[in-house]
Write an enzyme that holds these catalytic residues in place. Structure first.
Site, PDB file in Angstrom:
ATOM      1  N   HIS A  49       0.829  -1.206   0.000  1.00  0.00           N
ATOM      2  CA  HIS A  49       0.000   0.000   0.000  1.00  0.00           C
ATOM      3  C   HIS A  49       0.869   1.265   0.000  1.00  0.00           C
ATOM      4  O   HIS A  49       2.037   1.215   0.384  1.00  0.00           O
ATOM      5  CB  HIS A  49      -0.858   0.040   1.274  1.00  0.00           C
ATOM      6  CG  HIS A  49      -1.937  -0.980   1.348  1.00  0.00           C
ATOM      7  ND1 HIS A  49      -2.114  -1.794   2.440  1.00  0.00           N
ATOM      8  CD2 HIS A  49      -2.923  -1.298   0.479  1.00  0.00           C
ATOM      9  CE1 HIS A  49      -3.162  -2.586   2.235  1.00  0.00           C
ATOM     10  NE2 HIS A  49      -3.670  -2.307   1.049  1.00  0.00           N
ATOM     11  N   CYS A 107      -2.717   0.250   9.934  1.00  0.00           N
ATOM     12  CA  CYS A 107      -3.729  -0.737   9.496  1.00  0.00           C
ATOM     13  C   CYS A 107      -4.670  -1.179  10.607  1.00  0.00           C
ATOM     14  O   CYS A 107      -5.771  -1.624  10.336  1.00  0.00           O
ATOM     15  CB  CYS A 107      -3.098  -2.027   8.994  1.00  0.00           C
ATOM     16  SG  CYS A 107      -1.459  -1.920   8.427  1.00  0.00           S
TER      17      CYS A 107
END
Ligand code: CIR
Length: 262
Positions: free
Chosen positions: A161, A255
């Site tokens: 990401h 996250c």
């Protein structure tokens, strides 16, 4: 002062089957993962008014990585369509929690896919990583959900990401992993914002993924003993937390929570 809520999701029994780009040399230890998660939640409790804990769901080994299921700014949220097929459905429980909080919900339009880990909200702008998980249609849905915020699409050259390799550590300041693909992403951000940000380079995979709440940065204690001192040069307060079991399955600090400030 802004009211802050964090939402986290528990570690399921199936967590050892979480997705990983390269299989970890040592398998995930579930008990340690749960202890580390609890330590992370405790740190958040000291930083926000309320921490909402959503129960784990064994059907979804990656469900603790709750950041990927929604992008929240103030009173509005885009519920994502996770890029990995095995993760689709994680967002259902999170949609409900956000609705209960009175947050206005938008949805990703087909064929869009987007993971929250690809979305950085910094200095009133959105940066969306175009990656193996997030596509152009997903980024369009992000722009539609937040029409007054400029969304800049950034190519994720390597890694999972956008925020795997860069994150905000102070106003106008981004921690950036010290490798070519990461500095290329930072350069693209700079090019699109007229050089708005200052870069703080950080050595080691994952070390540039931090959580910033107010003037406090949470960073990984697993990825180098000098990380705290490094960040302390730029941030008011730095709290390290051991995250070894989450790093094994490509997870970092951001996250594991969804932060709501309104
Ligand atoms: C995955 O591959 O989806 C998870 N194992 C890791 C997700 C990490 N999420 C994030 O960086 N936002």
């Amino acid at each position: 002062m802004a009211s802050r809520i964090a939402i986290v999701r528990g570690v399921p029994d199936s967590f050892c089957n979480a997705l990983s780009m390269t299989p970890p040399p040592q398998p995930v230890n579930l008990d340690i993962a749960r202890l580390q998660h609890a330590a992370y939640v405790n740190i958040l409790k000291g930083m926000v008014q309320e921490v909402i804990q959503v129960p784990a769901d064994d059907k979804y080994p990656d469900c603790p990585f709750i950041e990927d299921t929604a992008v929240v700014i103030g009173n509005r949220a885009l519920i994502t369509h996770p890029g990995a097929a095995s993760r689709r459905g994680e967002e259902v429980a999170i949609r409900e929690v956000l609705k209960q909080l009175g947050i206005h919900i938008s949805e990703v339009e087909s064929p869009g896919s987007i993971d929250g880990g690809d979305v950085l909200y910094a200095s009133g702008m959105l940066f969306a990583g175009k990656s193996s998980r997030t596509n152009a249609a997903g980024i369009e849905s992000l722009q539609k959900a937040f029409p007054e915020v400029k969304v800049h699409s950034i190519a994720v050259g390597e890694g999972l990401h956008l925020k795997s390799v860069l994150s905000m550590i102070a106003p106008q300041t981004l921690a950036v992993e010290d490798r070519l693909a990461a500095t290329a992403m930072f350069d693209e951000i700079q090019q699109k914002t007229g050089g708005h940000f200052k870069m703080v380079k950080t050595v080691g995979p994952g070390a540039a993924n931090t959580v910033l709440v107010g003037d406090t940065v949470i960073c990984s204690a697993t990825l180098g003993t000098d990380l705290k001192a490094h960040y302390k040069q730029h941030a008011e307060h730095v709290i390290p937390v051991d995250m070894s079991e989450f790093h094994k399955v490509d997870g970092g600090l951001t996250c594991l929570s969804l932060l709501i400030e309104r």
